[in-house]
Design a protein around this motif. Structure first.
Motif, PDB file in Angstrom:
ATOM      1  N   GLY A 159       0.770  -1.238   0.027  1.00 45.69           N
ATOM      2  CA  GLY A 159      -0.010   0.025   0.120  1.00 45.69           C
ATOM      3  C   GLY A 159       0.897   1.282   0.104  1.00 45.69           C
ATOM      4  N   LYS A 160       2.192   1.062  -0.228  1.00 44.23           N
ATOM      5  CA  LYS A 160       2.895   2.463  -0.134  1.00 44.23           C
ATOM      6  C   LYS A 160       3.601   2.807  -1.545  1.00 44.23           C
ATOM      7  N   GLY A 161       3.308   2.091  -2.621  1.00 44.56           N
ATOM      8  CA  GLY A 161       3.975   2.134  -3.761  1.00 44.56           C
ATOM      9  C   GLY A 161       3.730   3.274  -4.620  1.00 44.56           C
ATOM     10  N   VAL A 162       2.903   4.139  -4.069  1.00 48.43           N
ATOM     11  CA  VAL A 162       2.471   5.446  -4.831  1.00 48.43           C
ATOM     12  C   VAL A 162       3.044   6.718  -4.414  1.00 48.43           C
ATOM     13  N   THR A 163       3.640   7.501  -5.277  1.00 44.37           N
ATOM     14  CA  THR A 163       4.255   8.893  -4.825  1.00 44.37           C
ATOM     15  C   THR A 163       3.496   9.769  -5.927  1.00 44.37           C
ATOM     16  N   ILE A 164       2.890  11.104  -5.145  1.00 42.76           N
ATOM     17  CA  ILE A 164       2.381  11.836  -6.034  1.00 42.76           C
ATOM     18  C   ILE A 164       3.267  13.308  -5.905  1.00 42.76           C
ATOM     19  N   VAL A 165       3.857  13.744  -7.027  1.00 45.26           N
ATOM     20  CA  VAL A 165       4.617  14.774  -6.751  1.00 45.26           C
ATOM     21  C   VAL A 165       3.872  16.080  -7.784  1.00 45.26           C
ATOM     22  N   SER A 166       4.165  17.061  -7.597  1.00 48.18           N
ATOM     23  CA  SER A 166       4.146  18.201  -8.664  1.00 48.18           C
ATOM     24  C   SER A 166       5.454  18.971  -8.980  1.00 48.18           C
ATOM     25  N   ASP A 167       6.222  18.616  -8.455  1.00 49.23           N
ATOM     26  CA  ASP A 167       7.781  19.250  -8.721  1.00 49.23           C
ATOM     27  C   ASP A 167       8.456  18.382  -9.524  1.00 49.23           C
TER      28      ASP A 167
END
Ligand code: AMP
Ligand code: GLY
Length: 428
Positions: A150-158
């Motif tokens: 459940g930790k495999g998602v990273t959301i970034v805007s930079d």
């Protein structure tokens, strides 16, 4: 019927509870279970990945049905192993479990079968991934392809952070082998919700919509967790929207599985984003959600074990039309009590106060489901995990269920215990 539940979390406690109270169930085993599951069954210290030991138990105890809680044994082929040896299983085969175990496979499946999803690209090379990120607008959602707890998602805007996440995932640093292939997808805005259906390979039975709360703090702030609470039904989902979700997402998923030659007998879980353009699938799971199970199972009236057996046997339609199961009108609210530090590191072995000695989970309209609990040498209940337990209340309306659940939860405590105060509130 003699039933074995595989797993040890809050979801498995809810499964054992619901199975135990079904008519026609003679005995329940849980492998390995937790202190709460002992109220409804016999805990056996077997690792869910030790298929030989599970099969031996099935033979020794003449178990009729194996119900698999978590995804790891499913992805490792537990259903194939046990079914091949003549025992009925609720849970998909290893091939079916790829819907959860491989995000790229799931995305390609959605694209192939016209199931609404976020625009995406599957990548294995850092240069290609960086080029892709530079060619599409952010924010970017970067996902490890494989199972990552459940930790495999990273959301970034930079863009620099995106490049860093890509490098760390593809090098194996962040999620090991699971991250050596990634999916980069479009960021979707909207409200998240969970839709689940049970499937027997021939048809589906849709469960009530439910909402999980993935982030640790109120107002959906802070890091992602396994889920901090849930409620059902969802006031913001109209009957029309619900029909669209059932028809265009859950049923289409079932048809897609069938078209791909997958005989799927288990839960189809679609994690959805309800966007302005309609509902879209964020992810599939191949098992009940946790804590969604703790919230939704109390809303089912009737023969729950019979329902799971009907899925395993392939006779779901006649079971459902015979009114073997019904959905209750009452609302359910589930609140998770977590350890200090969760979802990061946390202490274990802290004494839990306020749960009745029997670990009673069936006292009318509120239930306490154990998850990360254990017993110390003196037999006292202590913490042993990040998400320690969940309280579910079932009441005629959502607001009552909410107050009841928080009321029961406030009696239970351990040092550092924390929970979200906004589960089931109007803004969640
Ligand atoms: P997943 O494991 O794929 O469900 O992702 C975990 C969480 O990341 C989801 O519950 C969402 O909160 C978030 N997420 C995943 N995909 C997207 C997306 N395409 N857009 C926005 N948020 C997402
Ligand atoms: N609550 C989300 C999950 O079970 O994956």
């Amino acid at each position: 019927m003699r039933v074995l539940v595989v797993g040890s979390g809050g979801r498995e406690h809810a499964l054992a509870w619901a199975i135990y109270r079904s008519p026609g169930v003679e005995k329940v085993w849980v492998a390995p279970g937790n202190p709460g599951t002992k109220t409804h069954g016999v805990n056996v210290p077997i690792d869910p990945l030790d298929f030989d030991a599970i099969y031996d138990l099935c033979r020794e105890e003449s178990i009729d049905l194996v119900v698999v809680g978590p995804e790891n044994p499913l992805a490792a082929g537990i259903a194939d192993f046990v079914t091949d040896r003549g025992i009925l299983v609720f849970g998909p085969t290893g091939t079916g479990a790829q819907l959860e175990a491989s995000k790229s496979m799931a995305k390609d499946f959605m694209a192939r079968h016209g199931i609404p999803h976020a625009r995406y690209k599957v990548l294995e090379q850092v240069e290609d991934a960086v080029d892709y990120v530079r060619s599409v607008p952010g924010p970017w959602v970067i996902k490890a392809d494989g199972l990552a707890y459940g930790k495999g998602v990273t959301i970034v805007s930079d863009v620099n952070e995106a490049e860093k996440a890509i490098g760390e995932m593809l090098s194996g640093k962040l999620h090991g082998e699971a991250g050596r292939r990634i999916v980069i997808e479009e960021y979707l805005e909207g409200i998240e919700a969970t839709a689940m259906a049970l499937c027997d390979g021939n048809t589906i039975f849709c469960l009530p919509m439910v909402k999980d709360h993935k982030r640790v703090y109120e107002g959906d702030k802070g890091p992602m967790t396994g889920g901090m609470g849930a409620y059902s039904p969802l006031p913001f989902v109209t009957p029309e929207m619900e029909n669209t979700i059932y028809r265009d997402i859950l049923y289409k998923t079932f048809l897609g599985l069938k078209a791909d030659g997958i005989d799927y007998r288990g839960v189809i879980y679609a994690g959805l984003m309800l966007t302005e353009d309609g509902p879209k699938v964020l992810e599939y799971n191949v098992r009940f959600g946790d804590p969604e199970a703790q919230c939704v199972l109390p809303r089912l009236a009737g023969d729950f074990a019979g329902l799971l057996l009907a899925c395993a046997l392939g006779c779901l339609e006649s079971f459902v039309s015979g009114k073997g199961i019904e959905i209750r009108d009452e609302a359910a609210v589930t609140i998770v009590l977590a350890s200090r530090g969760y979802p990061g590191g946390y202490p274990k072995g802290l004494p839990i106060e306020g749960i009745t000695d029997s670990g009673d989970t069936d006292s009318g309209d509120a239930m306490v489901f154990h998850a990360g609990t254990g017993l110390d040498e003196g037999g006292r209940l202590v913490t042993s995990g990040g998400r320690v337990l969940a309280v579910t209340a079932l009441m005629p309306i959502l607001e009552e269920a909410r107050s009841k659940a928080y009321g029961v939860l406030s009696q239970i405590t351990f040092p550092g215990a924390h929970y979200r105060k906004d589960i089931g509130g109007l803004d969640t």
